[in-house]
Design an enzyme around this catalytic site. Structure first.
Site, short mmCIF file in Angstrom:
data_model
loop_
_atom_site.label_atom_id
_atom_site.label_comp_id
_atom_site.label_asym_id
_atom_site.label_seq_id
_atom_site.Cartn_x
_atom_site.Cartn_y
_atom_site.Cartn_z
N TYR A 39 0.80 -1.22 0.00
CA TYR A 39 0.00 0.00 0.00
C TYR A 39 0.84 1.28 0.00
O TYR A 39 0.27 2.38 -0.05
CB TYR A 39 -0.95 -0.01 1.21
N HIS A 114 -8.77 1.47 -5.67
CA HIS A 114 -7.98 0.53 -4.87
C HIS A 114 -6.53 0.93 -5.05
O HIS A 114 -6.08 1.15 -6.18
CB HIS A 114 -8.19 -0.92 -5.32
C1 DHK Z 1 -7.46 -2.15 0.36
C2 DHK Z 1 -7.79 -3.14 1.23
O1 DHK Z 1 -7.79 -2.93 2.52
C3 DHK Z 1 -8.13 -4.51 0.77
O2 DHK Z 1 -9.12 -5.11 1.58
C4 DHK Z 1 -8.54 -4.55 -0.68
C5 DHK Z 1 -7.60 -2.31 -1.10
C6 DHK Z 1 -7.59 -3.75 -1.54
C7 DHK Z 1 -6.63 -1.40 -1.82
O3 DHK Z 1 -5.86 -1.87 -2.67
O4 DHK Z 1 -6.67 -0.18 -1.59
O5 DHK Z 1 -8.61 -5.92 -1.10
#
Ligand code: DHK
Length: 163
Positions: A39, A114
């Site tokens: 992330y 996402h």
């Molecule tokens: C963020 C999350 O917390 C996951 O549950 C999803 C998403 C993906 C993201 O890529 O921002 O599967």
């Protein structure tokens, strides 16, 4: 340059300031520290700052929120349902029927974001979102930049061309 008039609503002759909602689901409060290899290292405060700059530049009000609670996310979607637009990263609630139903009840154009590329994740189920069915489109895998791109689309009135 985004056209502010496209985002204003005319309420009995009074032009109301348009608002766009950026909604964030569970665990996104931990952005920056949570699995940074997936992330990234930007925090949710960084994302909010960038979104505010984009909206302030065109005089659009931004409502930015995050919740770890599915029911609260449903309430936030309902509160945003008639706004000028919704950018939503439902995160773990992307697989939620109540969240999908709330999004379907919105007249506001919706763009889903996402941060990761959910189609390239090792867990195949991550790509099987329910909520995307209520969105005009989805940005996935462009990191936190996806929020700004989604906002720019809505601020440009792109929803009017595609809805
Ligand atoms: C963020 C999350 O917390 C996951 O549950 C999803 C998403 C993906 C993201 O890529 O921002 O599967």
């Amino acid at each position: 340059m985004p056209d502010k008039r496209a985002l204003q609503s005319n309420n009995g002759g009074k032009v109301a300031q348009a608002s766009i909602h950026v909604l964030n689901g569970p665990n996104l409060n931990l952005l920056g520290e949570r699995e940074p290899e997936i992330y990234g290292t930007a925090t949710l405060a960084d994302v909010e700052r960038a979104c505010r700059q984009l909206c302030e530049a065109v005089g659009v009000q931004l409502e930015f929120s995050q919740t770890n609670n599915e029911a609260e996310l449903v309430d936030q979607i309902q509160a945003a349902r008639a706004s000028a637009g919704i950018v939503i990263n439902p995160a773990g609630c992307s697989y939620s029927v109540p969240v999908l139903d709330a999004l379907k009840a919105c007249s506001a154009p919706i763009v889903e974001v996402h941060i990761s590329n959910i189609h390239a994740r090792s867990e195949a189920w991550r790509a099987e979102t329910l909520t995307t069915a209520a969105a005009i489109g989805v940005i996935s895998g462009l990191g936190v930049e996806g929020y700004g791109l989604a906002l720019q689309f809505l601020l440009k009135g792109g929803a009017g061309r595609n809805a």
